[in-house]
Write an enzyme that holds these catalytic residues in place. Structure first.
Site, PDB file in Angstrom:
ATOM      1  CD  GLU A   6       4.486 -21.378  24.068  1.00 28.26           C
ATOM      2  OE1 GLU A   6       4.283 -23.146  23.811  1.00 28.26           O
ATOM      3  OE2 GLU A   6       4.053 -20.392  23.893  1.00 28.26           O
ATOM      4  CB  CYS A  66       8.968 -29.649  24.869  1.00 27.35           C
ATOM      5  SG  CYS A  66       8.419 -28.861  23.018  1.00 27.35           S
TER       6      CYS A  66
HETATM    7  N1  NAI Z   1       6.891 -25.425  25.317  1.00 29.83           N
HETATM    8  C1  NAI Z   1       7.894 -25.955  24.304  1.00 29.83           C
HETATM    9  O1  NAI Z   1       7.537 -25.335  23.000  1.00 29.83           O
HETATM   10  C2  NAI Z   1       9.109 -26.068  24.170  1.00 29.83           C
HETATM   11  C3  NAI Z   1       9.879 -26.317  25.286  1.00 29.83           C
HETATM   12  N2  NAI Z   1      11.325 -26.757  25.733  1.00 29.83           N
HETATM   13  C4  NAI Z   1      11.653 -27.178  26.500  1.00 29.83           C
HETATM   14  O2  NAI Z   1      12.860 -26.026  26.880  1.00 29.83           O
HETATM   15  C5  NAI Z   1      14.189 -27.786  27.605  1.00 29.83           C
HETATM   16  C6  NAI Z   1      14.954 -27.929  27.564  1.00 29.83           C
HETATM   17  O3  NAI Z   1      15.878 -26.439  26.765  1.00 29.83           O
HETATM   18  P1  NAI Z   1      16.598 -25.624  27.638  1.00 29.83           P
HETATM   19  O4  NAI Z   1      17.874 -24.656  26.640  1.00 29.83           O
HETATM   20  O5  NAI Z   1      17.405 -26.886  28.414  1.00 29.83           O
HETATM   21  O6  NAI Z   1      15.830 -24.382  28.839  1.00 29.83           O
HETATM   22  P2  NAI Z   1      16.357 -23.207  30.094  1.00 29.83           P
HETATM   23  O7  NAI Z   1      15.827 -23.183  30.690  1.00 29.83           O
HETATM   24  O8  NAI Z   1      17.989 -23.987  30.471  1.00 29.83           O
HETATM   25  O9  NAI Z   1      17.116 -22.608  29.462  1.00 29.83           O
HETATM   26  C7  NAI Z   1      16.257 -21.815  28.209  1.00 29.83           C
HETATM   27  C8  NAI Z   1      16.723 -20.363  27.977  1.00 29.83           C
HETATM   28  O10 NAI Z   1      16.693 -19.735  29.643  1.00 29.83           O
HETATM   29  C9  NAI Z   1      18.008 -18.877  29.423  1.00 29.83           C
HETATM   30  N3  NAI Z   1      18.089 -19.048  31.638  1.00 29.83           N
HETATM   31  C10 NAI Z   1      17.981 -19.712  32.130  1.00 29.83           C
HETATM   32  N4  NAI Z   1      18.703 -20.021  33.349  1.00 29.83           N
HETATM   33  C11 NAI Z   1      18.015 -18.548  33.355  1.00 29.83           C
HETATM   34  C12 NAI Z   1      17.843 -17.476  34.290  1.00 29.83           C
HETATM   35  N5  NAI Z   1      17.598 -17.879  35.534  1.00 29.83           N
HETATM   36  N6  NAI Z   1      17.041 -16.354  33.996  1.00 29.83           N
HETATM   37  C13 NAI Z   1      16.595 -16.274  32.885  1.00 29.83           C
HETATM   38  N7  NAI Z   1      17.248 -16.565  31.828  1.00 29.83           N
HETATM   39  C14 NAI Z   1      17.789 -18.262  31.490  1.00 29.83           C
HETATM   40  C15 NAI Z   1      18.879 -19.994  29.205  1.00 29.83           C
HETATM   41  O11 NAI Z   1      19.659 -19.832  28.662  1.00 29.83           O
HETATM   42  C16 NAI Z   1      17.944 -20.323  27.326  1.00 29.83           C
HETATM   43  O12 NAI Z   1      18.236 -18.879  26.315  1.00 29.83           O
HETATM   44  C17 NAI Z   1      13.269 -28.274  28.045  1.00 29.83           C
HETATM   45  O13 NAI Z   1      12.178 -28.749  29.209  1.00 29.83           O
HETATM   46  C18 NAI Z   1      11.917 -27.738  26.925  1.00 29.83           C
HETATM   47  O14 NAI Z   1      11.229 -29.291  27.302  1.00 29.83           O
HETATM   48  C19 NAI Z   1      11.559 -27.310  23.948  1.00 29.83           C
HETATM   49  C20 NAI Z   1      11.539 -27.001  23.207  1.00 29.83           C
HETATM   50  C21 NAI Z   1       9.744 -26.738  23.363  1.00 29.83           C
HETATM   51  O1  LIG Z   2       6.212 -23.323  16.823  1.00 27.53           O
HETATM   52  C1  LIG Z   2       6.435 -24.436  16.046  1.00 27.53           C
HETATM   53  O2  LIG Z   2       5.846 -23.689  14.519  1.00 27.53           O
HETATM   54  C2  LIG Z   2       5.321 -25.053  15.964  1.00 27.53           C
HETATM   55  C3  LIG Z   2       5.824 -26.213  17.143  1.00 27.53           C
HETATM   56  C4  LIG Z   2       6.598 -27.496  16.487  1.00 27.53           C
HETATM   57  O3  LIG Z   2       7.844 -27.035  16.050  1.00 27.53           O
HETATM   58  N1  LIG Z   2       7.236 -28.201  16.962  1.00 27.53           N
HETATM   59  C5  LIG Z   2       8.152 -29.192  17.356  1.00 27.53           C
HETATM   60  C6  LIG Z   2       9.373 -28.884  18.855  1.00 27.53           C
HETATM   61  C7  LIG Z   2       8.971 -28.451  19.783  1.00 27.53           C
HETATM   62  C8  LIG Z   2       9.951 -28.987  20.940  1.00 27.53           C
HETATM   63  O4  LIG Z   2       9.691 -30.344  21.327  1.00 27.53           O
HETATM   64  O5  LIG Z   2      10.759 -28.763  21.855  1.00 27.53           O
HETATM   65  C9  LIG Z   2       7.562 -30.682  17.664  1.00 27.53           C
HETATM   66  O6  LIG Z   2       7.091 -30.472  18.045  1.00 27.53           O
HETATM   67  O7  LIG Z   2       7.688 -31.341  17.825  1.00 27.53           O
END
Ligand code: NAI
Ligand SMILES: O=C(O)CCC(=O)N[C@@H](CCC(=O)O)C(=O)O
Length: 487
Positions: free
Chosen positions: A244, A278
């Site tokens: 995700e 996100c």
């Molecule tokens: N599509 C979705 O459901 C969502 C996506 N996001 C995305 O997450 C991002 C923000 O979260 P961050 O914590 O900055 O993401 P991140 O990618 O920096 O970290 C996520 C996890 O991966 C780990 N990690 C980092 N580098 C790694 C590596 N080389 N190998 C293994 N593990 C590693 C981190 O320690 C952390 O636990 C944004 O890009 C946001 O869009 C956030 C929430 C929901």
């Molecule tokens: O996982 C769920 O139960 C629904 C997804 C969700 O809560 N999305 C939120 C946060 C995701 C994010 O932007 O990091 C949202 O859509 O606001």
């Protein structure tokens, strides 16, 4: 400091030193050391040891543990919400909604498990055709910092419900929320080894993702890290990977009758959680001309008055801080780069207090910027692109490698149908904010936003695999033998 939970024991880390800081005051909220490869090994061994018993538990037995977990969270809701506010900077009212989502996840996951991966059977010839599901085994869950409770929970709850054992590596920026969450699992009576908590940064993540003893990895985080993991899992069809990731989400505004409703919806889409969702709108597509000019003027006026403040400030702010001073500096730099590339500041994003990761909302007109970067700026920085006609707006909306969320504000159903047909995203909204996706619906993106394993309501699908069978209580010869076989 006993910061890791491995094989039913709290123990200190032996890896790199870690600290979690209040993004506004810079006070130390948590400190410890990350888990080493040897500690990851011990957690994987404990999970492998616990797996067969946990998978053999009755579904009702597993549900009972999940429900006790939800009850524990509910009883500690204020404490957990405070920890979320302190570590992420998000206002307390918003942190409270995150805890509610965590509690709600349990009942929704049970419903989804039954609906999508439960048991089915029916007669097929002289046998019974049966469909059941089995857990994968030992899975790693990697969480992001922006929803340190709700989003890892969105993997952990359905994974445990399906009978998997889980190795949880939270974001290194939000260890305290993870610790509180795991304490609730312990209080719920989860058997030893079924869930381990491995705090740590990249080093711990690399050791866990590459461990031969895991059967899968469920990841929510940036596209950059998700891509690294995808490369690492290439050639491993035996392991399940659910990604995700982020988005560069477009929100198209058509000429609507209610300008204030449009402005409010844009604000909720772009600036909630200080732009750290996100699903946040990153690109606002506005028609050229007078109506578009007036909409932007009103948006700038309203966004310029948004209250930004510390998570516990009263009266409550709409936006808290971004996650860290480093993130704030990167966002300020991104704004600078766009301005240098030809953008115009309609409302400049500012950092009013040196040494605090508070940013005010920023709105840049980037129409004149050549080669606009297809990047997710994870903060309160909205890019405006003016368009000539609706077809051009749709083309612009799709001009991204990502595909998480896309939205349209329009009074015309025909336009929405045209947009729906051509848009490329896992969430497509009409006259509703882009943020705040429902846990009762699937949640996932296409393109660089995910790998076709939607989470939320569909998380059940990647937490278990289907086993189809033909079953009969007794073994008997068929009424007619196939030609060429004599008995
Ligand atoms: N599509 C979705 O459901 C969502 C996506 N996001 C995305 O997450 C991002 C923000 O979260 P961050 O914590 O900055 O993401 P991140 O990618 O920096 O970290 C996520 C996890 O991966 C780990 N990690 C980092 N580098 C790694 C590596 N080389 N190998 C293994 N593990 C590693 C981190 O320690 C952390 O636990 C944004 O890009 C946001 O869009 C956030 C929430 C929901
Ligand atoms: O996982 C769920 O139960 C629904 C997804 C969700 O809560 N999305 C939120 C946060 C995701 C994010 O932007 O990091 C949202 O859509 O606001």
């Amino acid at each position: 400091m006993n910061t890791h939970y491995i094989a039913g024991q709290w123990q200190p880390g032996q890896g790199e030193s870690l600290q979690s800081l209040d993004p506004v005051s810079q006070a130390v909220l948590w400190q410890g050391q990350g888990a080493t490869a040897a500690q990851v090994d011990a957690a994987v061994a404990a999970a492998r040891g616990a797996f067969s018993l946990w998978a053999a538990h009755s579904l009702d037995g597993r549900i009972a543990v999940l429900e006790r977990f939800a009850a524990c969270l509910k009883s500690r809701a204020d404490e957990v919400a405070r920890a979320i506010g302190e570590e992420t900077g998000k206002p307390l009212w918003e942190a409270a909604t995150e805890v509610n989502s965590m509690v709600g996840k349990v009942a929704i996951s049970i419903q989804s498990y039954r609906e999508r991966t439960g048991e089915k059977s029916g007669p097929l010839g002289d046998a019974t055709a049966v469909l059941r599901h089995k857990p994968h085994g030992v899975v790693a869950v990697f969480g992001p910092y922006n929803f340190p409770g709700h989003l890892p929970n969105g993997h952990i709850v359905p994974a445990l419900l399906a009978g998997n054992c889980v190795l949880f590596k939270p974001s290194e920026l939000t260890p305290k929320v993870a610790e509180l969450t795991v304490k609730c699992w312990i209080e719920a009576g989860l058997p030893e080894g079924v869930l381990s908590l491995l705090q740590g940064g990249r080093e711990t993540g690399v050791a866990l993702a590459g461990h031969p003893g895991i059967d899968g990895l469920f990841f929510t985080g940036s596209s950059r890290t998700g891509n690294l993991l995808h490369t690492q899992f290439a050639g491993r069809p035996d392991k399940i990977l659910a990604l995700e990731m982020g988005g560069n989400n477009p929100l198209i505004v058509d000429q609507v009758a209610d300008v204030d409703a449009a402005v409010y919806t844009i604000v909720q889409s772009a600036f909630i959680s200080a732009g750290q969702r996100c699903t946040c709108a990153r690109r606002l597509l506005v028609p050229q001309g007078e109506w578009g000019d007036a909409l932007l003027a009103r948006l700038v006026q309203v966004a310029g008055q948004i209250k930004v403040g510390r998570f516990d400030e009263q009266p409550a702010p709409f936006m808290g801080s971004v996650i860290s001073l480093q993130a704030a500096a990167q966002l300020m730099q991104a704004q600078q780069d766009l301005l240098a590339g030809g953008a115009t500041a309609l409302l400049a994003m500012t950092q009013p207090q040196e040494g605090a990761a508070l940013l005010t909302p920023g709105i840049l007109d980037v129409t004149a910027v050549n080669d606009r970067p297809d990047e997710e700026f994870f903060g309160p920085l909205l890019q405006v692109i003016r368009y000539d006609n609706f077809e051009a707006a749709i083309a612009e909306a799709n001009a991204t490698a990502y595909g998480l969320a896309a939205g349209l504000l329009s009074d015309s159903r025909a336009r929405f149908e045209q947009f729906w047909l051509h848009s490329r995203a896992g969430i497509v909204n009409w006259n509703k904010q882009l943020t705040g996706a429902a846990s009762t619906a699937p949640f996932g993106g296409i393109g660089a936003s995910g790998n076709h394993r939607a989470s939320a309501y569909y998380a059940a699908d990647y937490c278990a695999y289907p086993v189809a069978g033909l079953e009969s209580e007794s073994l008997a010869l068929p009424a007619t033998l196939t030609p060429g076989v004599t008995l």
